[in-house]
Design an enzyme around this catalytic site. Structure first.
Site, PDB file in Angstrom:
ATOM      1  N   ASN A 120       1.946  -3.538  20.418  1.00 44.42           N
ATOM      2  CA  ASN A 120       0.899  -3.298  19.423  1.00 44.42           C
ATOM      3  C   ASN A 120      -0.435  -3.923  19.827  1.00 44.42           C
ATOM      4  O   ASN A 120      -1.488  -3.298  19.728  1.00 44.42           O
ATOM      5  CB  ASN A 120       1.314  -3.887  18.065  1.00 44.42           C
ATOM      6  CG  ASN A 120       2.007  -2.861  17.189  1.00 44.42           C
ATOM      7  OD1 ASN A 120       1.775  -1.664  17.310  1.00 44.42           O
ATOM      8  ND2 ASN A 120       2.870  -3.327  16.311  1.00 44.42           N
ATOM      9  N   TYR A 150       1.967  -9.888   7.616  1.00 46.45           N
ATOM     10  CA  TYR A 150       2.507  -8.660   8.194  1.00 46.45           C
ATOM     11  C   TYR A 150       1.539  -8.099   9.227  1.00 46.45           C
ATOM     12  O   TYR A 150       0.324  -8.220   9.070  1.00 46.45           O
ATOM     13  CB  TYR A 150       2.742  -7.607   7.105  1.00 46.45           C
ATOM     14  CG  TYR A 150       3.824  -7.970   6.129  1.00 46.45           C
ATOM     15  CD1 TYR A 150       5.157  -7.666   6.402  1.00 46.45           C
ATOM     16  CD2 TYR A 150       3.526  -8.619   4.938  1.00 46.45           C
ATOM     17  CE1 TYR A 150       6.157  -7.995   5.508  1.00 46.45           C
ATOM     18  CE2 TYR A 150       4.523  -8.954   4.033  1.00 46.45           C
ATOM     19  CZ  TYR A 150       5.843  -8.641   4.316  1.00 46.45           C
ATOM     20  OH  TYR A 150       6.827  -8.972   3.435  1.00 46.45           O
ATOM     21  N   GLU A 151       2.080  -7.447  10.235  1.00 43.77           N
ATOM     22  CA  GLU A 151       1.210  -6.940  11.300  1.00 43.77           C
ATOM     23  C   GLU A 151       0.311  -5.806  10.819  1.00 43.77           C
ATOM     24  O   GLU A 151      -0.703  -5.502  11.444  1.00 43.77           O
ATOM     25  CB  GLU A 151       2.029  -6.485  12.505  1.00 43.77           C
ATOM     26  CG  GLU A 151       2.887  -5.279  12.206  1.00 43.77           C
ATOM     27  CD  GLU A 151       3.623  -4.770  13.433  1.00 43.77           C
ATOM     28  OE1 GLU A 151       4.075  -5.600  14.232  1.00 43.77           O
ATOM     29  OE2 GLU A 151       3.737  -3.545  13.587  1.00 43.77           O
ATOM     30  N   SER A 152       0.654  -5.161   9.703  1.00 42.64           N
ATOM     31  CA  SER A 152      -0.209  -4.118   9.150  1.00 42.64           C
ATOM     32  C   SER A 152      -1.571  -4.696   8.797  1.00 42.64           C
ATOM     33  O   SER A 152      -2.530  -3.959   8.621  1.00 42.64           O
ATOM     34  CB  SER A 152       0.407  -3.530   7.886  1.00 42.64           C
ATOM     35  OG  SER A 152       0.371  -4.483   6.829  1.00 42.64           O
TER      36      SER A 152
END
Lengths: 351, 263, 351, 263
Positions: free
Chosen positions: A107, B54-56
């Site tokens: 990512n 959270y990676e979001s």
């Protein structure tokens, strides 16, 4: 970037015909929310070929683009598993058949390629944890250019770097946009801003085309400025069956229908015949959905509103200069201003 | 509503064990699945002041909204901030995240993690898995990294098929020599045991086992030779009746992540 | 970052006593709007010494910090000219007297140092135009570490890079924040986000301390998450005399008063005696302003409201899991969920 | 209200000349001062579809709101977007900005710009100026870079005291050899003349002069030898009565930037 067309507002058909070419690199700007399925369907419908496709958190978008024979090369950080564990999805099948090259990033390193592109850099540093992993070592179509290493001149340490990515076309679905292309999107963004700003051409579909007044009152929600956008499509349900804050949740009825299509040997072929090739546009797609699943199913996933608290962007004077009395932005009169200019000694503040 | 009085199942036990790793006031990077149950359980019990990241880009969404995955709106629903992903990860890299949980499809004797593919040839995968997502990115950043997953000999092989995230690499000083920063993996948690790594060899070692699981059973569930700690192997502390009720009544009332799958 | 204090809400006096130490590097997070004057006054009042001060678009903030004898080293990209062309401001006087070292960057290279710091990198590429300028060549206290050069492994070109900046303390004034430290700021941001995220300790003053409900309904306006913030001060007029969208325009009455103070040989000394050392806190500063200039002057610069159009963050179901019927986030029942988990085959999605 | 019928002053003429450099549909990076007048004038007359970009991150604020500086709220007031500064500059670096105006305190014969200090020793400045701000950042990025300022022999020296932004460096191929991208400065505009650069030597050359200004006068106002173009030197096109009225009635009705300072 001179852009002299009379209007950017057009249909998905027109936008894809005009701006997506065989062999292009195409990126889905959205992270996991609001995937631009109407634009993706249109690319498949127009049978574009030889694309390099970027999708950070690949899901049905990747499966569809691969199954549509549009994609030769895939750049991704994550692939949602479709089609069950045994059969696997289209990516697996195409990869095994030698019809698809896949370049895996993480990512952060995927994002860094776009961040470099958005900044106009040729490379960007990334986190050191990548260097000893097989993500770094195993390389597909990027070959030597998948990663590089530089030595930091300040610490002397070896730092892995990624090359910039500047996709030819970015596909983006948002909540609202204006006719100039100013696109507003909120919710989970992932790398969306970097994906847009790194891309050469940006196609925006939106749930609602709104007045300029709405946009200019909430400037921090604009993730891509109008002048960078080539086409704007007002496309309600343009991201269905994926979710969009303020509009709907994921449509599980449709997603399970899609998941089930993987079980046949043909994969998604018959689903495509019915839902992609068999329908000219998104409006007929939604009409078909209602015919097949009923309007209750569609409405079941509709969002209940939850509005943001307003931000007050007010200033004291509507205009800095042409109001009455002495209520100027600077609170000084003409004599005072002349004095200021004389003190400054330059016409142009050396900004 | 779930039966609040039935005995704990292994997933509930697992969630509890993970939750015990979380200290109050810490910043916790959360992955999809059991770690979400554990994070929310911790917040509802002994650690009310933790920050869930959270990676979001979402942080600290309202309690009780169990996300389906780390990319879903429930990770930022009524969250006080939504950052761009690069900033979210950067917080780890700058040392502001105290503990993170990484999932694995395979973990090897040195704590290297695979979430990419099963098979010997990357281009001809037997099974193609999800890929890194944020797994690699977190792996050398978080102060305390905990690996979480199921335990079978296939999932605990001597060598993973693909190194998604570097653990102790080839053991000994190899991680340090490779120039990696971060503390390396601290623990591996499966439904059957909690494992740490030998301080010198960095090989996986039993720390505690779920009551009823012996060293021999754990070894049989492992594809490499497990190290045995000095002395008696302690039982993993089991979930308390209070926590069990909180999981079933509040955290995961529909049993999404803590109901055992049908065999 | 474990932070077990009972509350982060405190006074400016307490925050500066606790978190700003002699010799620290201190950055003003705000760009040109909302300069954190209350916190800066407090630093001067507490006679902190030997600071390295970062200010991107330096204005009265820099002049004050220098005149307060707080700063040994200044890192900046722009310095507003105070005190008229002939006399010059405090920076000029201190620099000529050898009492102040100044390291000049450009806006982009200044920002890149913070971007590197925010990302945890040791360096960041910058634009090539810097390399042949005297900004690159003339170096003050940064010496060899002001800039470096690396070779891009993909293009072979030499690229200038800057070292990361990670200031010890960031001072930030915002429109609103909650008691957890979640700080919301809108308007012209410049490098504000990077300045905050790069810093080790963050002190936030805000016009209004608001309910968590306000913050969580508008998450995209939060520029720094609560857990990174060490102190929150509710400080109305905390940025006066600089402007803040939604609250006020620049107070030109005060700014011209300040500008006039430069004309004496003493510089700002008598102004400081009256307005900084002579007053214990911001509330008494505003009271003193009203005594001197009148409340009409204060109100003259008050903003007229102009509110943002709301963003709808709604989803279909208030909770993903504990609502009634089958209306779950995923629209499937328990059996369906078990099937999904079985298909996934892992407890933890390998994210 | 200003006298709409008085003859144009040099600042108004300057604003008009600058505005003429701006083509419709282009993206324009705006600096504080006369360029703001010029940008708004262009938008109100021949170039209604331009995008004005400010380094504050604002773009295209509502017409008629003349900012006081590039950092003031009027640069984003009712603007459709406010970007972080790094993105704002990145747009130039990626080639999306067509024209930019840079101010100078000094400009030399090769178009190098100084906005830092006057004097020979950086550490002992005769006058300390503002520094780069975004000046350097724009200087090799924008497709077409135009330098704007006052003209005196001190302000047009042979060599600037400090190179804030690189123009044609030492002339000839020196800019290219230094590896700089971008097109280099295209023009210098002062109230007295418009100048370009000789294609080979890159020395500053007269392009047109304000009516009444001869080559000799321009030379006297310059600290180095100006190049003379082939043939007759054209007059700079003067501001039209329509544009003059628009400046005085709409763009700068209080004469903030286009009233001549008292001597």
């Amino acid at each position: 970037m001179k852009n002299c067309r009379p209007s950017k507002v057009m249909t998905a058909h027109e936008a894809v015909s005009r701006y997506v070419h065989d062999g292009d690199s195409v990126i889905t700007g959205n992270y996991t929310e609001g995937l631009p399925f109407s634009l993706l369907f249109e690319i498949i419908r127009q049978r574009k070929k030889g694309l390099t496709y970027y999708s950070q958190s690949g899901s049905a978008d990747v499966e569809f683009m691969v199954a549509g024979d549009c994609v030769d090369k895939l750049c991704t950080a994550f692939l949602h598993k479709w089609g069950g564990r045994a059969a696997g999805g289209m990516v697996e099948r195409y990869q095994r058949a030698g019809k698809l090259q896949v370049e895996d990033y993480s990512n952060f390193t995927y994002n860094a390629r776009l961040a470099a592109g958005a900044n106009g850099y040729s490379f960007m540093p990334v986190l050191p944890s990548i260097m000893d992993s097989d993500v770094f070592k195993i390389r597909d179509y990027m070959g030597e250019n998948k990663f590089g290493v530089v030595r930091c001149p300040f610490t002397g340490r070896e730092i892995p770097v990624v090359p910039a990515a500047n996709p030819d076309v970015c596909l983006l679905h948002v909540q609202r946009a204006d006719k100039h292309g100013n696109a507003q999107h909120w919710g989970g963004l992932g790398s969306t801003v970097h994906a847009c700003l790194a891309s050469k051409t940006i196609i925006v579909s939106c749930e609602e085309l709104v007045d300029f007044d709405v946009i200019k009152s909430s400037p921090h929600h604009t993730i891509v400025p109008g002048f960078r956008v080539s086409a704007v499509i007002e496309e309600p349900y343009g991201c269905h069956p994926s979710e969009l804050p303020g509009y709907r949740n994921p449509d599980m009825t449709m997603l399970r229908f899609i998941d089930n299509s993987f079980s046949s040997d043909e994969g998604l072929r018959s689903m495509f015949d019915e839902w992609v090739y068999g329908l000219p546009d998104r409006a007929s797609y939604i009409k078909h959905y209602i015919d097949v699943f009923g309007v209750e199913s569609l409405n079941r996933y509709r969002a209940r509103s939850y509005y943001s608290a307003p931000a007050d962007y007010g200033v004291a004077f509507e205009s800095g200069w042409d109001t009455y009395g002495q209520a100027l932005l600077l609170g000084v009169d003409i004599a005072g201003l002349e004095q200021l200019i004389a003190e400054k000694g330059d016409l142009v503040d050396v900004d | 509503m779930r039966d609040l009085n039935a005995p704990a199942n292994p997933l509930e036990t697992l969630a509890y064990i993970i939750a015990q790793q979380i200290e109050d006031h810490s910043v916790v990077y959360i992955g999809t699945g059991i770690p979400m149950v554990a994070g929310i359980l911790a917040k509802k019990t002994h650690a009310p002041n933790i920050t869930l990241v959270y990676e979001s880009g979402g942080q600290d969404p309202i309690e009780g909204d169990m996300p389906w995955s780390v990319g879903c709106p429930m990770t930022w629903r009524k969250s006080p901030t939504i950052m761009e992903m690069s900033y979210s990860f950067a917080q780890c890299y700058n040392g502001y995240v105290d503990i993170g949980f990484l999932g694995f499809a395979q973990v090897d004797m040195y704590g290297n993690v695979n979430t990419h593919m099963i098979g010997k040839d990357y281009h001809q995968p037997k099974v193609r898995l999800t890929g890194s997502g944020g797994n690699n990115d977190l792996s050398s950043l978080t102060e305390k990294m905990v690996l979480v997953g199921l335990q079978t000999p296939d999932k605990f092989p001597e060598k993973v098929d693909f190194i998604t995230s570097v653990g102790w690499l080839e053991g000994g000083d190899s991680r340090k020599e490779a120039g990696l920063i971060g503390n390396g993996p601290a623990a591996v948690i499966s439904p059957w045991g909690v494992y740490d790594f030998h301080p010198a060899s960095k090989r996986m070692r039993v720390k505690s086992l779920t009551p009823g699981v012996t060293f021999e059973i754990a070894q049989q569930l492992t594809g490499f030779e497990l190290l045995r700690p000095e002395g008696e192997i302690p039982d993993t502390k089991l979930i308390t009746p209070e926590c069990l009720k909180i999981i079933r009544a509040q955290v995961d009332p529909r049993g999404v992540f803590t109901t055992m799958p049908a065999a």
